[in-house]
Motif scaffolding. Structure first.
Motif, mmCIF file in Angstrom:
data_model
loop_
_atom_site.group_PDB
_atom_site.id
_atom_site.type_symbol
_atom_site.label_atom_id
_atom_site.label_comp_id
_atom_site.label_asym_id
_atom_site.label_seq_id
_atom_site.Cartn_x
_atom_site.Cartn_y
_atom_site.Cartn_z
ATOM 1 N N ILE A 1 -23.190 -0.920 -1.672
ATOM 2 C CA ILE A 1 -22.254 -0.095 -0.910
ATOM 3 C C ILE A 1 -20.949 0.004 -1.682
ATOM 4 O O ILE A 1 -20.403 -1.005 -2.131
ATOM 5 N N HIS A 2 -20.456 1.237 -1.829
ATOM 6 C CA HIS A 2 -19.213 1.463 -2.570
ATOM 7 C C HIS A 2 -18.244 2.283 -1.721
ATOM 8 O O HIS A 2 -18.643 3.221 -1.032
ATOM 9 N N ASP A 3 -16.971 1.931 -1.773
ATOM 10 C CA ASP A 3 -15.955 2.708 -1.071
ATOM 11 C C ASP A 3 -15.630 3.998 -1.812
ATOM 12 O O ASP A 3 -15.244 4.991 -1.196
ATOM 13 N N ASP A 4 -15.794 3.981 -3.113
ATOM 14 C CA ASP A 4 -15.470 5.147 -3.938
ATOM 15 C C ASP A 4 -16.708 6.033 -4.069
ATOM 16 O O ASP A 4 -17.713 5.636 -4.656
ATOM 17 N N ILE A 5 -16.639 7.242 -3.511
ATOM 18 C CA ILE A 5 -17.788 8.154 -3.596
ATOM 19 C C ILE A 5 -17.456 9.377 -4.451
ATOM 20 O O ILE A 5 -18.112 10.409 -4.355
ATOM 21 N N SER A 6 -16.446 9.251 -5.270
ATOM 22 C CA SER A 6 -16.015 10.393 -6.083
ATOM 23 C C SER A 6 -17.075 10.824 -7.091
ATOM 24 O O SER A 6 -17.052 11.966 -7.562
ATOM 25 N N ASP A 7 -18.003 9.923 -7.435
ATOM 26 C CA ASP A 7 -19.058 10.279 -8.394
ATOM 27 C C ASP A 7 -20.278 10.890 -7.718
ATOM 28 O O ASP A 7 -21.205 11.340 -8.400
#
Length: 258
Positions: A1-7
């Motif tokens: 799980i990642h907070d950064d979904i910019s990718d």
């Protein structure tokens, strides 16, 4: 799980995304509530266009027959009705009335729907014991719609000591109903829609010309409604069931009656 979904190439959700959180040049999938040009969400649509976002709106996903393939199911009505009953308790408490509805929690506080329904059934027994304040009078719950949401709400409602009545009986129920139960009525379009030229409701004509009809719900049904559970589909061409102006007039009228 990642907070950064910019990718992420595609971002999938349910509810609309806050404008400030939208990432430019992405593909999003969620209910935007902009298809009917809802004024409250036009700023969201503007931001989507400005940020060159591809929006896959669930509301526009349809099969070959034109019917939606993604829509709210019965559990939306189940959760909504649990929260409505909880909200009734808080609302009445704000007016100084402690009622059995205070013992119903919000939907997310229960481990499953069965636990919530058991709690509501327990509240129903308190109502059967006569623990609703007499000053409230018989409580009436009016449901609209025949789809999943309305069916889910009605299924939860029936865990109370319920007597279902025809909408035409609501006025008498409010005057002479039993305080040891609550009353429910399912309202169909024919109960509150009339043609602007005075003709009666006709389903086939309504489907073709919804803009030719007007709602008399505010005059005919709303004055004898304690709780409205609106579970019907609304077409932007159709009259509103109840307008803001209608609601204000009803509040004034109710205050005058008291």
């Amino acid at each position: 799980i990642h907070d950064d979904i910019s990718d992420a190439t595609a971002i999938v959700g349910i509810k609309s995304v806050p404008v400030d959180n939208l990432i430019a040049d992405k593909t999003y999938s969620f209910f935007s509530h902009t298809i009917k040009a809802q004024p409250a969400n036009m700023h969201l649509l503007d931001a989507i266009l400005q940020k060159r976002i591809r929006l896959v709106d669930y509301e526009k996903m349809v099969g070959f027959d034109g019917r939606r393939v993604v829509a709210f199911g019965q559990y939306a009505g189940t959760a909504g009705m649990i929260n409505i009953l909880h909200g009734i308790g808080l609302r009445l408490l704000a007016f100084g009335h402690h009622t059995p509805f205070m013992h119903i929690g919000t939907a997310h506080n229960y481990p499953n729907s069965s636990a919530a329904k058991a709690a509501i059934a327990s509240v129903g027994r308190e109502i059967e014991y006569g623990l609703l304040p007499e000053i409230l009078g018989p409580m009436t719950f009016v449901f609209t719609g025949r789809g999943n949401v309305s069916q889910g709400a009605q299924e939860v409602f029936r865990h109370l000591p319920v007597e279902m009545v025809d909408p035409s009986e609501l006025k008498d129920v409010v005057k002479t109903g039993d305080m040891r139960r609550v009353y429910g009525a399912i309202v169909r379009r024919r109960d509150y829609l009339v043609r602007k030229d005075g003709q009666e409701f006709d389903k086939e004509d309504w489907n073709k010309n919804p803009d030719m009809y007007e709602s008399i719900f505010a005059k005919k049904i709303a004055p004898d409604t304690s709780v409205l559970i609106n579970g019907m589909y609304w077409d932007v061409r159709a009259p509103r069931l109840l307008t803001n102006a209608d609601a204000r007039r009803l509040l004034v009228s109710d205050s005058n009656r008291k």
